[in-house]
Design a protein around this motif. Structure first.
Motif, PDB file in Angstrom:
ATOM      1  N   VAL A 181       0.542 -33.771  16.803  1.00 20.74           N
ATOM      2  CA  VAL A 181      -0.052 -34.144  15.520  1.00 20.74           C
ATOM      3  C   VAL A 181       0.858 -35.127  14.807  1.00 20.74           C
ATOM      4  O   VAL A 181       2.051 -34.866  14.614  1.00 20.74           O
ATOM      5  CB  VAL A 181      -0.274 -32.902  14.631  1.00 20.74           C
ATOM      6  N   GLU A 182       0.297 -36.259  14.419  1.00 23.03           N
ATOM      7  CA  GLU A 182       1.054 -37.278  13.704  1.00 23.03           C
ATOM      8  C   GLU A 182       1.146 -36.938  12.218  1.00 23.03           C
ATOM      9  O   GLU A 182       0.197 -36.406  11.641  1.00 23.03           O
ATOM     10  CB  GLU A 182       0.365 -38.643  13.849  1.00 23.03           C
ATOM     11  N   PRO A 183       2.253 -37.260  11.571  1.00 18.20           N
ATOM     12  CA  PRO A 183       2.312 -37.107  10.114  1.00 18.20           C
ATOM     13  C   PRO A 183       1.482 -38.183   9.439  1.00 18.20           C
ATOM     14  O   PRO A 183       1.251 -39.252  10.000  1.00 18.20           O
ATOM     15  CB  PRO A 183       3.801 -37.288   9.808  1.00 18.20           C
ATOM     16  N   GLY A 184       1.018 -37.911   8.221  1.00 22.20           N
ATOM     17  CA  GLY A 184       0.261 -38.921   7.475  1.00 22.20           C
ATOM     18  C   GLY A 184      -1.184 -38.971   7.912  1.00 22.20           C
ATOM     19  O   GLY A 184      -1.661 -38.177   8.706  1.00 22.20           O
ATOM     20  N   VAL A 185      -1.911 -39.962   7.402  1.00 25.10           N
ATOM     21  CA  VAL A 185      -3.345 -40.046   7.677  1.00 25.10           C
ATOM     22  C   VAL A 185      -3.705 -41.191   8.600  1.00 25.10           C
ATOM     23  O   VAL A 185      -4.826 -41.277   9.057  1.00 25.10           O
ATOM     24  CB  VAL A 185      -4.137 -40.231   6.353  1.00 25.10           C
ATOM     25  N   THR A 186      -2.772 -42.089   8.895  1.00 28.78           N
ATOM     26  CA  THR A 186      -3.080 -43.210   9.775  1.00 28.78           C
ATOM     27  C   THR A 186      -2.204 -43.125  11.009  1.00 28.78           C
ATOM     28  O   THR A 186      -1.072 -43.594  11.012  1.00 28.78           O
ATOM     29  CB  THR A 186      -2.847 -44.567   9.080  1.00 28.78           C
ATOM     30  N   PRO A 187      -2.677 -42.477  12.097  1.00 33.18           N
ATOM     31  CA  PRO A 187      -1.864 -42.290  13.282  1.00 33.18           C
ATOM     32  C   PRO A 187      -1.629 -43.590  14.027  1.00 33.18           C
ATOM     33  O   PRO A 187      -2.535 -44.388  14.212  1.00 33.18           O
ATOM     34  CB  PRO A 187      -2.687 -41.320  14.131  1.00 33.18           C
ATOM     35  N   LEU A 188      -0.374 -43.825  14.458  1.00 30.25           N
ATOM     36  CA  LEU A 188      -0.038 -45.058  15.153  1.00 30.25           C
ATOM     37  C   LEU A 188       0.632 -44.809  16.500  1.00 30.25           C
ATOM     38  O   LEU A 188       0.508 -45.598  17.417  1.00 30.25           O
ATOM     39  CB  LEU A 188       0.897 -45.916  14.290  1.00 30.25           C
ATOM     40  N   GLN A 218      -8.655 -42.157  -0.635  1.00 31.48           N
ATOM     41  CA  GLN A 218      -8.163 -41.207   0.368  1.00 31.48           C
ATOM     42  C   GLN A 218      -8.977 -41.293   1.651  1.00 31.48           C
ATOM     43  O   GLN A 218      -8.428 -41.284   2.757  1.00 31.48           O
ATOM     44  CB  GLN A 218      -8.210 -39.786  -0.202  1.00 31.48           C
ATOM     45  N   LEU A 219     -10.288 -41.399   1.516  1.00 32.29           N
ATOM     46  CA  LEU A 219     -11.138 -41.526   2.702  1.00 32.29           C
ATOM     47  C   LEU A 219     -10.931 -42.874   3.389  1.00 32.29           C
ATOM     48  O   LEU A 219     -10.935 -42.968   4.618  1.00 32.29           O
ATOM     49  CB  LEU A 219     -12.604 -41.361   2.314  1.00 32.29           C
ATOM     50  N   SER A 220     -10.743 -43.902   2.611  1.00 34.50           N
ATOM     51  CA  SER A 220     -10.529 -45.238   3.167  1.00 34.50           C
ATOM     52  C   SER A 220      -9.269 -45.297   4.026  1.00 34.50           C
ATOM     53  O   SER A 220      -9.201 -46.049   5.004  1.00 34.50           O
ATOM     54  CB  SER A 220     -10.444 -46.263   2.034  1.00 34.50           C
ATOM     55  N   ALA A 221      -8.268 -44.482   3.659  1.00 34.34           N
ATOM     56  CA  ALA A 221      -7.008 -44.487   4.399  1.00 34.34           C
ATOM     57  C   ALA A 221      -7.178 -44.000   5.836  1.00 34.34           C
ATOM     58  O   ALA A 221      -6.365 -44.329   6.710  1.00 34.34           O
ATOM     59  CB  ALA A 221      -5.980 -43.611   3.673  1.00 34.34           C
ATOM     60  N   PHE A 222      -8.213 -43.235   6.115  1.00 33.12           N
ATOM     61  CA  PHE A 222      -8.436 -42.771   7.483  1.00 33.12           C
ATOM     62  C   PHE A 222      -8.866 -43.916   8.406  1.00 33.12           C
ATOM     63  O   PHE A 222      -8.676 -43.839   9.612  1.00 33.12           O
ATOM     64  CB  PHE A 222      -9.513 -41.677   7.511  1.00 33.12           C
ATOM     65  N   GLN A 223      -9.497 -44.939   7.841  1.00 32.95           N
ATOM     66  CA  GLN A 223      -9.965 -46.102   8.599  1.00 32.95           C
ATOM     67  C   GLN A 223     -10.785 -45.700   9.831  1.00 32.95           C
ATOM     68  O   GLN A 223     -10.518 -46.125  10.954  1.00 32.95           O
ATOM     69  CB  GLN A 223      -8.780 -46.974   9.019  1.00 32.95           C
ATOM     70  N   PRO A 224     -11.816 -44.873   9.650  1.00 37.52           N
ATOM     71  CA  PRO A 224     -12.590 -44.432  10.822  1.00 37.52           C
ATOM     72  C   PRO A 224     -13.534 -45.507  11.336  1.00 37.52           C
ATOM     73  O   PRO A 224     -14.026 -46.344  10.583  1.00 37.52           O
ATOM     74  CB  PRO A 224     -13.369 -43.239  10.275  1.00 37.52           C
ATOM     75  N   ASP A 225     -13.788 -45.457  12.633  1.00 42.29           N
ATOM     76  CA  ASP A 225     -14.810 -46.299  13.253  1.00 42.29           C
ATOM     77  C   ASP A 225     -16.091 -45.505  13.476  1.00 42.29           C
ATOM     78  O   ASP A 225     -17.162 -46.088  13.676  1.00 42.29           O
ATOM     79  CB  ASP A 225     -14.313 -46.825  14.606  1.00 42.29           C
ATOM     80  N   ILE A 226     -15.968 -44.174  13.460  1.00 44.73           N
ATOM     81  CA  ILE A 226     -17.120 -43.303  13.652  1.00 44.73           C
ATOM     82  C   ILE A 226     -16.799 -41.966  12.993  1.00 44.73           C
ATOM     83  O   ILE A 226     -15.643 -41.533  12.953  1.00 44.73           O
ATOM     84  CB  ILE A 226     -17.432 -43.131  15.163  1.00 44.73           C
TER      85      ILE A 226
END
Length: 313
Positions: A181-188, A218-226
């Motif tokens: 599990v990556e820390p934060g909301v945008t895994p790299l 907060q939702l925008s930070a997830f940057q989902p494609d689906i």
């Protein structure tokens, strides 16, 4: 056995294996058919295969094995058990789950049939997830997301839920399946682990998400494609909160192409489904029904009508 019986035997063995490993109630297993085949034939290889596959001694009667499992599953006190859900690749998703429907004040500690249904659809449609970042709303025990991570090669996966005990178990199940599990909301970054080749492992995060309090940034930070969700349509207040989140996800897109979202559910009360689609219409979210697919891979708890909608956010 005659040739027809031999052809049916692997199917019976596979059905038993799927239900036994997933610690699912075996009441819907075709016991009568199995018993008839065993009585009508001097070949006991099918029964031996079933017992050997699960490291049972040959003298252990099959009905005792079933009764012992049923006793565990119907116990009133909540305990944790490990369940394995077989995938087409031969791999499995192994989960720590509660044996009670309601435990620690939440229903999110077990796998519901809609999660199985959505996972099965995802594995039949991997192109929807390949090299994309997936946001799952209401991940629960994590079956759907872990199946997608293991078979559909997403770039990143964001599991989310609200209840603290659910999030704790969710992290445990992610580690149990060889993911970090990556820390934060945008895994790299990607980390090595068992069960998934390093180059195919998605970056994974777990997010605490309160549908009534979360904001557009907060939702925008997830940057989902689906976006996906399973079995989240169970009461009017939850539906209103879910539609609020979907509306905000739509607002995140601005001038970008529409974001696809898939919501799977068990049809327990048609009025609940109608409320959901009516609320989607009120906020201008377009939707269409996804054609039904065969429920043949996982051991569903009981026959029930399933549905899934594709939303354009």
């Amino acid at each position: 056995m005659v040739p027809e019986e031999r052809a049916e035997a692997p199917g019976l063995l596979q059905s038993f294996e799927r239900r036994f490993l997933a610690a699912r109630a075996l009441r819907s297993f075709p016991w009568q058919s199995l018993e008839e085949k065993l009585r009508d034939s001097s070949d006991s290889q099918l029964l031996l295969d079933i017992l050997q596959k699960h490291e049972a001694v040959h003298s252990e009667p099959l009905d005792e094995l079933y009764e012992a499992l049923a006793e565990v599953l119907t116990a009133e006190e909540s305990t944790q058990c490990h369940r394995s859900y077989l995938l087409p690749s031969g791999d499995a998703v192994t989960l720590s789950e509660s044996t009670a429907i309601v435990s620690h004040g939440t229903t999110g500690l077990i796998t519901w049939d809609a999660a199985l249904y959505l996972a099965e659809w995802a594995m039949e449609n991997p192109a929807a997830f390949i090299d994309r970042t997936v946001l799952e709303l209401g991940s629960g025990a994590g079956l759907t997301g872990l199946a997608i991570c293991k078979t559909c090669r997403p770039k990143g996966y964001v599991f989310s839920d609200y209840h603290g005990r659910v999030l704790e178990q969710l992290r445990e199940n992610i580690f149990l399946n060889g993911l970090s599990v990556e820390p934060g909301v945008t895994p790299l970054l990607q980390h090595p682990g068992c069960g998934i080749p390093d180059l195919e492992k998605p970056a994974v995060t777990v997010a605490h998400l309160d549908w009534d309090l979360v904001t557009v940034p907060q939702l925008s930070a997830f940057q989902p494609d689906i976006v996906i969700a399973a079995d989240v349509l169970y009461c009017p207040q939850t539906i209103l909160s879910l539609v609020r989140v979907l509306q905000m996800l739509s607002a995140c897109r601005k001038d970008r192409p529409a974001l696809d979202a898939y919501v799977a559910f068990t049809i327990r009360n048609p009025e609940t489904c109608r409320l959901f689609t009516a609320e989607l219409g009120q906020v201008g979210i377009r939707w269409e029904a996804v054609p039904h697919h065969n429920q043949k891979l996982f051991p569903y708890e009981k026959p029930s009508e399933m549905g899934m909608l594709k939303l354009m956010l």
